[in-house]
Design a protein around this motif. Structure first.
Motif, PDB file in Angstrom:
ATOM      1  N   THR A  87      26.418  14.460   1.373  1.00 17.70           N
ATOM      2  CA  THR A  87      26.646  14.829   2.771  1.00 17.70           C
ATOM      3  C   THR A  87      25.389  15.427   3.386  1.00 17.70           C
ATOM      4  O   THR A  87      25.024  15.103   4.525  1.00 17.70           O
ATOM      5  CB  THR A  87      27.809  15.835   2.869  1.00 17.70           C
ATOM      6  N   LEU A  88      24.723  16.296   2.624  1.00 16.72           N
ATOM      7  CA  LEU A  88      23.486  16.891   3.117  1.00 16.72           C
ATOM      8  C   LEU A  88      22.420  15.825   3.356  1.00 16.72           C
ATOM      9  O   LEU A  88      21.731  15.832   4.386  1.00 16.72           O
ATOM     10  CB  LEU A  88      22.976  17.938   2.120  1.00 16.72           C
ATOM     11  N   SER A  89      22.284  14.891   2.418  1.00 21.45           N
ATOM     12  CA  SER A  89      21.285  13.826   2.578  1.00 21.45           C
ATOM     13  C   SER A  89      21.616  12.939   3.765  1.00 21.45           C
ATOM     14  O   SER A  89      20.724  12.482   4.498  1.00 21.45           O
ATOM     15  CB  SER A  89      21.203  12.990   1.297  1.00 21.45           C
ATOM     16  N   PHE A  90      22.902  12.673   3.992  1.00 21.98           N
ATOM     17  CA  PHE A  90      23.334  11.857   5.126  1.00 21.98           C
ATOM     18  C   PHE A  90      22.987  12.554   6.442  1.00 21.98           C
ATOM     19  O   PHE A  90      22.506  11.916   7.396  1.00 21.98           O
ATOM     20  CB  PHE A  90      24.837  11.600   5.024  1.00 21.98           C
ATOM     21  N   LEU A  91      23.202  13.864   6.497  1.00 17.81           N
ATOM     22  CA  LEU A  91      22.871  14.621   7.705  1.00 17.81           C
ATOM     23  C   LEU A  91      21.367  14.631   7.951  1.00 17.81           C
ATOM     24  O   LEU A  91      20.917  14.501   9.103  1.00 17.81           O
ATOM     25  CB  LEU A  91      23.398  16.062   7.586  1.00 17.81           C
ATOM     26  N   VAL A  92      20.577  14.778   6.878  1.00 25.00           N
ATOM     27  CA  VAL A  92      19.121  14.759   7.025  1.00 25.00           C
ATOM     28  C   VAL A  92      18.660  13.412   7.558  1.00 25.00           C
ATOM     29  O   VAL A  92      17.814  13.331   8.463  1.00 25.00           O
ATOM     30  CB  VAL A  92      18.446  15.084   5.679  1.00 25.00           C
ATOM     31  N   SER A  93      19.202  12.319   7.016  1.00 20.33           N
ATOM     32  CA  SER A  93      18.846  10.984   7.500  1.00 20.33           C
ATOM     33  C   SER A  93      19.186  10.836   8.977  1.00 20.33           C
ATOM     34  O   SER A  93      18.400  10.275   9.759  1.00 20.33           O
ATOM     35  CB  SER A  93      19.587   9.911   6.689  1.00 20.33           C
ATOM     36  N   THR A  94      20.342  11.332   9.367  1.00 16.28           N
ATOM     37  CA  THR A  94      20.769  11.211  10.757  1.00 16.28           C
ATOM     38  C   THR A  94      19.864  12.004  11.687  1.00 16.28           C
ATOM     39  O   THR A  94      19.425  11.504  12.734  1.00 16.28           O
ATOM     40  CB  THR A  94      22.224  11.688  10.911  1.00 16.28           C
ATOM     41  N   VAL A  95      19.564  13.242  11.310  1.00 19.61           N
ATOM     42  CA  VAL A  95      18.718  14.097  12.151  1.00 19.61           C
ATOM     43  C   VAL A  95      17.322  13.502  12.289  1.00 19.61           C
ATOM     44  O   VAL A  95      16.770  13.419  13.392  1.00 19.61           O
ATOM     45  CB  VAL A  95      18.660  15.522  11.568  1.00 19.61           C
ATOM     46  N   VAL A  96      16.732  13.090  11.154  1.00 20.44           N
ATOM     47  CA  VAL A  96      15.390  12.497  11.209  1.00 20.44           C
ATOM     48  C   VAL A  96      15.419  11.201  12.013  1.00 20.44           C
ATOM     49  O   VAL A  96      14.483  10.895  12.760  1.00 20.44           O
ATOM     50  CB  VAL A  96      14.861  12.248   9.780  1.00 20.44           C
ATOM     51  N   GLY A  97      16.483  10.419  11.895  1.00 17.74           N
ATOM     52  CA  GLY A  97      16.589   9.172  12.639  1.00 17.74           C
ATOM     53  C   GLY A  97      16.690   9.368  14.134  1.00 17.74           C
ATOM     54  O   GLY A  97      16.333   8.462  14.903  1.00 17.74           O
ATOM     55  N   TYR A  98      17.146  10.546  14.569  1.00 13.19           N
ATOM     56  CA  TYR A  98      17.300  10.807  15.992  1.00 13.19           C
ATOM     57  C   TYR A  98      16.113  11.571  16.575  1.00 13.19           C
ATOM     58  O   TYR A  98      16.145  11.951  17.744  1.00 13.19           O
ATOM     59  CB  TYR A  98      18.592  11.584  16.247  1.00 13.19           C
ATOM     60  N   VAL A  99      15.093  11.817  15.751  1.00 13.28           N
ATOM     61  CA  VAL A  99      13.900  12.481  16.281  1.00 13.28           C
ATOM     62  C   VAL A  99      13.272  11.635  17.374  1.00 13.28           C
ATOM     63  O   VAL A  99      12.853  12.129  18.426  1.00 13.28           O
ATOM     64  CB  VAL A  99      12.892  12.761  15.140  1.00 13.28           C
ATOM     65  N   ASP A 100      13.172  10.331  17.114  1.00 16.62           N
ATOM     66  CA  ASP A 100      12.679   9.389  18.111  1.00 16.62           C
ATOM     67  C   ASP A 100      13.889   8.666  18.699  1.00 16.62           C
ATOM     68  O   ASP A 100      14.480   7.798  18.060  1.00 16.62           O
ATOM     69  CB  ASP A 100      11.708   8.394  17.469  1.00 16.62           C
ATOM     70  N   PHE A 101      14.271   9.025  19.896  1.00 18.39           N
ATOM     71  CA  PHE A 101      15.503   8.486  20.482  1.00 18.39           C
ATOM     72  C   PHE A 101      15.444   6.968  20.627  1.00 18.39           C
ATOM     73  O   PHE A 101      16.461   6.288  20.557  1.00 18.39           O
ATOM     74  CB  PHE A 101      15.748   9.119  21.855  1.00 18.39           C
ATOM     75  N   GLY A 102      14.250   6.429  20.789  1.00 15.82           N
ATOM     76  CA  GLY A 102      14.116   4.989  20.969  1.00 15.82           C
ATOM     77  C   GLY A 102      14.375   4.204  19.698  1.00 15.82           C
ATOM     78  O   GLY A 102      14.686   3.011  19.749  1.00 15.82           O
ATOM     79  N   THR A 103      14.251   4.849  18.539  1.00 21.37           N
ATOM     80  CA  THR A 103      14.468   4.152  17.262  1.00 21.37           C
ATOM     81  C   THR A 103      15.588   4.803  16.459  1.00 21.37           C
ATOM     82  O   THR A 103      15.582   4.768  15.242  1.00 21.37           O
ATOM     83  CB  THR A 103      13.164   4.158  16.429  1.00 21.37           C
ATOM     84  N   ARG A 104      16.526   5.426  17.156  1.00 16.17           N
ATOM     85  CA  ARG A 104      17.612   6.121  16.452  1.00 16.17           C
ATOM     86  C   ARG A 104      18.449   5.116  15.645  1.00 16.17           C
ATOM     87  O   ARG A 104      18.562   3.947  15.999  1.00 16.17           O
ATOM     88  CB  ARG A 104      18.499   6.868  17.444  1.00 16.17           C
ATOM     89  N   ILE A 105      19.042   5.606  14.585  1.00 17.92           N
ATOM     90  CA  ILE A 105      19.836   4.764  13.701  1.00 17.92           C
ATOM     91  C   ILE A 105      21.236   4.620  14.273  1.00 17.92           C
ATOM     92  O   ILE A 105      21.875   5.605  14.666  1.00 17.92           O
ATOM     93  CB  ILE A 105      19.895   5.372  12.291  1.00 17.92           C
ATOM     94  N   GLY A 106      21.719   3.396  14.310  1.00 18.75           N
ATOM     95  CA  GLY A 106      23.043   3.143  14.842  1.00 18.75           C
ATOM     96  C   GLY A 106      24.139   3.691  13.944  1.00 18.75           C
ATOM     97  O   GLY A 106      23.987   3.772  12.721  1.00 18.75           O
ATOM     98  N   ARG A 107      25.253   4.062  14.552  1.00 21.42           N
ATOM     99  CA  ARG A 107      26.360   4.630  13.779  1.00 21.42           C
ATOM    100  C   ARG A 107      26.959   3.619  12.816  1.00 21.42           C
ATOM    101  O   ARG A 107      27.361   3.963  11.712  1.00 21.42           O
ATOM    102  CB  ARG A 107      27.435   5.137  14.740  1.00 21.42           C
ATOM    103  N   GLY A 108      27.008   2.349  13.230  1.00 25.50           N
ATOM    104  CA  GLY A 108      27.545   1.320  12.341  1.00 25.50           C
ATOM    105  C   GLY A 108      26.685   1.134  11.109  1.00 25.50           C
ATOM    106  O   GLY A 108      27.206   1.011   9.984  1.00 25.50           O
ATOM    107  N   PHE A 109      25.368   1.134  11.309  1.00 25.45           N
ATOM    108  CA  PHE A 109      24.450   0.994  10.179  1.00 25.45           C
ATOM    109  C   PHE A 109      24.573   2.180   9.217  1.00 25.45           C
ATOM    110  O   PHE A 109      24.617   2.016   7.998  1.00 25.45           O
ATOM    111  CB  PHE A 109      23.021   0.876  10.710  1.00 25.45           C
ATOM    112  N   MET A 110      24.650   3.389   9.761  1.00 25.66           N
ATOM    113  CA  MET A 110      24.766   4.573   8.919  1.00 25.66           C
ATOM    114  C   MET A 110      26.093   4.596   8.162  1.00 25.66           C
ATOM    115  O   MET A 110      26.137   4.935   6.978  1.00 25.66           O
ATOM    116  CB  MET A 110      24.633   5.832   9.778  1.00 25.66           C
ATOM    117  N   ALA A 111      27.170   4.225   8.834  1.00 26.65           N
ATOM    118  CA  ALA A 111      28.476   4.212   8.171  1.00 26.65           C
ATOM    119  C   ALA A 111      28.505   3.191   7.045  1.00 26.65           C
ATOM    120  O   ALA A 111      29.028   3.462   5.947  1.00 26.65           O
ATOM    121  CB  ALA A 111      29.567   3.906   9.192  1.00 26.65           C
TER     122      ALA A 111
END
Length: 484
Positions: A87-111
């Motif tokens: 869970t912690l690693s998933f949150l870190v990936s999500t936060v880092v992925g949203y640092v650049d809003f233009g290249t944020r990770i999609g929710r479907g891809f993360m799920a």
């Protein structure tokens, strides 16, 4: 050549690396399933890599890669810890992925990545957790003399995870017993018959004409053949003091470690101490406020004479955690946060090691290292040197703010506790290195987060009879403190 004790740490790194690559590969597969090709994967590398790093670091701190040393823990508890790390690693990936809003990770891809990675990681940890039962190392002891039989029975009673004690081998041929596998001259047949992985012997056997040729032949034939102390290093992570010899101490030195102690370790100490002084300054301020609130009439800091490298003394700096009249009844052992002489706020400071933050200044001055044996008072050292053999070997390197003994054994309250800590310190002296020191730092984080260590009565130690108490002072006692 890699020593037997180091193989454990390399196995820890391999397990963590497998977790990291399984995590990354799962998200790569999710990317392919989602987009039909590895499209935009370069934009996900940073976030997924950060998540993999967080997974391995948090996994180690939670003890997920040291399953052999977690006592009687159940796999259900292991799964909960793995889920927390994931869970912690998933949150870190999500936060880092949203640092650049233009290249944020999609929710479907993360799920999808999470749905693929967690079951795979769970299978990996299921194998790790039960590997010691599925494929334990099968060991036979060369035991014939009374002393060898004592060691054989003692180690068999400890029952370290990952080892199956198959039986023993003798030299002259005794009457058959349930655990006697046969004579040393038939060792090749015994190995094949019982599928042995290792033969263990006492050091003295390599000096005897009737056993040395067989043991040397085993080594060159591919069968692992080691002294008992090496087995203890690998599976117990300490060296029983009664097995330590001058020869073992002499052979523990190697040139790469000399480079580490003289150059790399000092660079590591300075950089780490400066960084932590900045990061821990709020906690240091909290500690100052606690001391002033619970014990306003005494000094804020105290200094105390301790023994450093090569026996040179220095003044250690700590936040005060005891009442000013702590020694009104005379010198006595300190039992950590439970000591009645510790004021309420001081117990909190000790429990979470906040009182030791000022020692970062000792590290910057070159009097201490970040990782090493804990420094003790001169009178304490003098008494222990008389009670315990090889105690002064601890002073061959700089003392540490944290150490292998500190993350493996709770506060000492007797000479026997000092003996146990010495066994861990001697192990550290032989195996110190960059990887080991980094892992000790992560272990320290775990100890601080859980508020210290407690003795585990379910885990017997490989040790002879207890050492009688004969010490006049206590570890980390404030009895000779003076205002800094």
């Amino acid at each position: 050549m890699t020593s037997f004790g180091q193989t454990h740490w390399f196995s820890i790194v391999r397990r963590a690396n497998r977790d990291a690559w399984l995590f990354i590969a799962s998200f790569a597969a999710a990317n392919f399933i989602r987009f039909g090709e590895f499209w935009r994967m370069d934009e996900f590398v940073l976030s997924v890599g950060a998540g993999a790093f967080a997974l391995t670091i948090s996994g180690y701190i939670m003890g997920l890669y040291s399953v052999e040393f977690r006592g009687g823990s159940r796999f259900g508890a292991h799964v909960l810890l793995l889920a927390s790390a994931f869970t912690l690693s998933f949150l870190v990936s999500t936060v880092v992925g949203y640092v650049d809003f233009g290249t944020r990770i999609g929710r479907g891809f993360m799920a999808l990545g999470a749905a693929i990675s967690f079951p795979i990681l769970l299978m990996h940890h299921l194998f790790m957790f039960h590997k010691h039962r599925i494929a334990p190392q099968r060991v036979a002891f060369l035991a014939e003399s009374p002393d060898e039989m004592v060691e054989y029975l003692r180690f068999r009673d400890v029952k370290p995870r990952g080892i199956e004690i198959v039986g023993r081998i003798d030299v002259r041929g005794a009457a058959p017993t349930g655990d006697l596998l046969g004579r040393l001259k038939h060792v090749s047949k015994i190995i094949r018959q019982h599928k042995l992985d290792r033969i263990v012997f006492a050091d003295v056997r390599m000096e005897q004409e009737n056993t040395r040729p067989y043991l040397r032949r085993l080594r060159y034939s591919g069968t692992l053949c080691t002294p008992l102390i090496n087995l203890c290093e690998e599976y117990l992570q300490y060296v029983p003091l009664h097995l330590v010899s001058n020869e073992w101490l002499l052979h523990s030195e190697t040139s790469p470690r000399e480079l580490y102690f003289r150059k790399l370790k000092r660079i590591f100490d300075v950089l780490t101490s400066l960084t932590l002084l900045v990061l821990l300054s709020p906690f240091l301020l909290l500690g100052v406020m606690i001391v002033k609130f619970f014990s306003p009439n005494g000094p804020l800091f105290f200094t105390q004479e301790r023994v450093g490298r090569f026996g040179k003394t220095f003044q250690i700096l700590k936040l005060r955690s005891m009442h000013t009249d702590a020694e009104k009844d005379g010198p006595q052992w300190s039992s950590g946060a439970a000591d009645r002489r510790v004021f309420p706020g001081g117990a909190f400071l000790r429990r979470y090691r906040i009182d030791e933050i000022p020692q970062l200044l000792n590290i910057l001055r070159g009097e201490m290292s970040f990782v090493g044996p804990r420094p003790e008072q001169p009178s304490f050292v003098e008494a222990l040197a008389e009670a315990l053999p090889f105690y002064e070997e601890r002073h061959m390197i700089h003392p540490g703010l944290t150490g292998w003994a500190q993350v493996c054994y709770p506060y000492g309250a007797s000479t026997e506790d000092a003996r146990c800590k010495l066994e861990y310190d001697l192990y550290y002296l032989k195996h110190a290195g960059i990887i080991f020191d980094l892992l000790i730092l992560l272990d320290t984080v775990r100890v601080v987060l859980v508020g210290g260590l407690k003795k585990d009565p379910q885990r017997p130690r490989y040790t002879p009879t207890l050492v009688p108490d004969m010490l006049p002072v206590a570890e980390d006692s404030d009895q000779t403190d003076k205002a800094a």
